[in-house]
Write an enzyme that holds these catalytic residues in place. Structure first.
Site, PDB file in Angstrom:
ATOM      1  NE  ARG A 150      26.717 -28.988  39.016  1.00  0.00           N
ATOM      2  CZ  ARG A 150      27.413 -29.318  40.101  1.00  0.00           C
ATOM      3  NH1 ARG A 150      28.590 -29.911  39.998  1.00  0.00           N
ATOM      4  NH2 ARG A 150      26.929 -29.060  41.316  1.00  0.00           N
ATOM      5  NE  ARG A 179      12.652  -6.370  44.534  1.00  0.00           N
ATOM      6  CZ  ARG A 179      11.440  -6.687  44.958  1.00  0.00           C
ATOM      7  NH1 ARG A 179      11.099  -6.498  46.220  1.00  0.00           N
ATOM      8  NH2 ARG A 179      10.549  -7.185  44.119  1.00  0.00           N
ATOM      9  CE1 TYR A 223      12.563 -14.405  42.955  1.00  0.00           C
ATOM     10  CE2 TYR A 223      10.445 -13.870  41.997  1.00  0.00           C
ATOM     11  CZ  TYR A 223      11.200 -14.266  43.081  1.00  0.00           C
ATOM     12  OH  TYR A 223      10.582 -14.495  44.280  1.00  0.00           O
ATOM     13  CG  LEU A 273      12.575  -9.075  48.475  1.00  0.00           C
ATOM     14  CD1 LEU A 273      13.908  -9.458  47.838  1.00  0.00           C
ATOM     15  CD2 LEU A 273      11.433  -9.549  47.611  1.00  0.00           C
ATOM     16  CE  LYS A 290      11.045 -10.566  43.417  1.00  0.00           C
ATOM     17  NZ  LYS A 290      10.342 -11.369  44.405  1.00  0.00           N
ATOM     18  CD  GLU A 338      11.081 -11.917  53.612  1.00  0.00           C
ATOM     19  OE1 GLU A 338      10.640 -10.951  52.979  1.00  0.00           O
ATOM     20  OE2 GLU A 338      12.217 -12.401  53.424  1.00  0.00           O
TER      21      GLU A 338
END
Ligand code: PMP
Length: 287
Positions: free
Chosen positions: A101, A52, A33, A207, A151, A183
């Site tokens: 799945r 990114r 995302y 990140l 991310k 972070e």
């Protein structure tokens, strides 16, 4: 006004946008995302977020559903349709929904990625009163996986971290690994000692914040020294100032860690100045 969202090529009222229960992000957190902020109806740092995103997709061998220009167009159209002046655009790409799945990645020839975007209206984002008093953080152990540079939507631990902070009467948590701060749960972490900004260097441990890159550039331009290195919680307690950066909070002063005041317990002047510069400069470059 009901929110208009984007799903796989269509602009829809939010209640009509539906994703399969077999979607890989729902079953396996197999999705990436980006969050891009909007100020004055324009996108902040769109280029950085798009780059990114591309990197996250490449690292996970996930197909890219749209070209850069198309993504920009969708962002702009959502801003327009929802009348966003200040807020955020959330974008998510998943490996799509195969018909069952399975741990094995589906064949990209037969399973298309899922692309979702929606707006978050946040009037007053730039003038956030919280920045005037700063936030309180606690330190928690960093138990996330080893590819924090990607991310992904695998946000359970950051979410738990926010809850731990809330329970402790704080606003957020800084994560610590092998004695050093990595972070914040959803932001990059910094301390300031004298004229020097100290923040962890880029690696797979954190990140690579888009706001981080811009803020460090502005700091250097403002003749501040930048040291990209590890730092401990003891150093945080001893710092003159502390702050975090992210697309939705810009530069946010941190005034307390684990109950100990940082720099007298009020936002530091350098952090506030960096916030001002960041807002001013990124607005100028907004698209
Ligand atoms: N670190 C983490 C763990 C984050 O979730 C975020 C925000 N998504 C950031 C740092 C800040 O990144 P950016 O400045 O690109 O929003």
């Amino acid at each position: 006004m009901t929110r208009t969202v984007y799903l796989n090529g269509e602009y829809l009222p939010e209640a009509e946008a539906k994703v399969s229960i077999f979607d890989r992000a729902f079953l396996m957190a197999d999705g990436v995302y980006e969050v891009t902020s909007v100020l004055d109806g324009k996108l902040i740092d769109f280029d950085g977020h798009a780059k990114r995103l591309e990197r996250s997709l490449n690292e996970l061998d996930m197909p890219k559903p749209k070209a850069f220009d198309d993504l920009l167009e969708i962002h702009r159209e959502l801003v327009r349709l929802n009348g966003i002046e200040e807020g955020m655009i959330y974008l998510q790409i998943t490996r799509g929904a195969p018909d069952d799945r399975d741990f094995v990645f589906p064949d990209p020839e037969t399973t298309e990625p899922t692309l979702v975007l929606f707006t978050q209206n946040k009037p007053g984002l730039a003038n956030n009163p919280v920045a005037k008093k700063g936030i309180k953080v606690i330190s928690i152990e960093d138990v996330r996986w080893g590819r924090r540079d990607i991310k992904t939507v695998q946000l359970l631990y950051p979410s738990m971290g926010k809850m731990m902070a809330k329970k402790a009467g704080a606003d957020d948590a800084w994560m610590v690994e092998d004695g050093f701060v990595t972070e914040g749960t959803s932001n990059n972490a910094y301390i300031i000692k004298g004229n020097t900004i100290i923040t962890r260097a880029l690696s797979n441990d954190i990140l690579h914040g888009i706001t981080r890159a811009a803020v460090l550039r502005f700091a250097r331009e403002a003749q501040m020294k930048v040291e990209e290195r590890n730092f401990t919680i003891d150093e945080v307690k001893d710092a003159d100032e502390a702050f975090v950066t992210s697309a939705s909070t810009f530069v946010m002063p941190v005034v307390e860690i684990d109950g100990a005041a940082i720099g007298g317990g009020v936002p530091g002047e350098r952090a506030l100045r960096l916030r001002e510069i960041y807002l001013e400069e990124s607005l100028k470059a907004a698209v």
